[in-house]
Design an enzyme around this catalytic site. Structure first.
Site, PDB file in Angstrom:
ATOM      1  CG  HIS A   1     -13.031 -23.539  39.656  1.00 14.93           C
ATOM      2  ND1 HIS A   1     -12.949 -24.290  40.753  1.00 14.93           N
ATOM      3  CD2 HIS A   1     -13.037 -22.408  39.980  1.00 14.93           C
ATOM      4  CE1 HIS A   1     -12.753 -23.694  41.574  1.00 14.93           C
ATOM      5  NE2 HIS A   1     -12.781 -22.366  41.099  1.00 14.93           N
ATOM      6  CB  ALA A   2     -10.987 -20.423  34.989  1.00 17.01           C
TER       7      ALA A   2
END
Length: 140
Positions: free
Chosen positions: A53-54
């Site tokens: 994820h970011a």
């Protein structure tokens, strides 16, 4: 300077004598933010990939306080870098808006994660395609 260049290894002050070692990490001194959240990952199989994820607002510092792991970071523009975390007095600084994958955990790995923000599920980008679209949109 791109996001990948901003991701960097950090070395923390350590003190030690015959009794053992002490590593010191202070928010806004040894890392570039005040620490608002701390969590750690352990018991992950060597084949498991964590993260994926970011974050739109959160910055992180990751430290393998025991064992080892790797961290791959991507900027959504085709650039990536891999960092090995294998010493308890070093860590990696990850700015906001960088995709992160943590993997190749050793059986004794304990990955300590320091965050600049409290947990907010709405600031996570969990699809790499969505991340790339958001990065390209921000650049235009």
């Amino acid at each position: 300077m791109n996001v990948i260049q901003l991701a960097q290894m950090l070395e923390f002050p350590q003190r030690g004598d015959k009794r053992g070692h002490l590593v010191i990490v202070e928010g806004s001194r040894d890392i570039p933010f005040d620490i608002k959240r701390i969590f750690y990952i352990y018991g992950s199989d060597g084949e498991v990939v964590r993260g994926q994820h970011a974050n739109r607002r959160s910055e992180f510092v990751l430290i393998n306080v025991a064992g080892q792991s790797k961290v791959k970071v991507k900027d959504g523009k085709g650039n990536e870098a891999v960092f090995s975390l294998n010493r308890p007095h070093t860590g990696i600084y990850l700015p906001k808006m960088v995709w992160k994958d943590m993997y190749e955990f050793s059986p004794d790995s304990v990955l300590l994660c320091l965050s600049s923000e409290h947990y907010d599920p709405d600031e996570y980008i969990r699809s790499y395609d969505d991340f790339e679209k958001e990065v390209v949109g921000a650049a235009t």
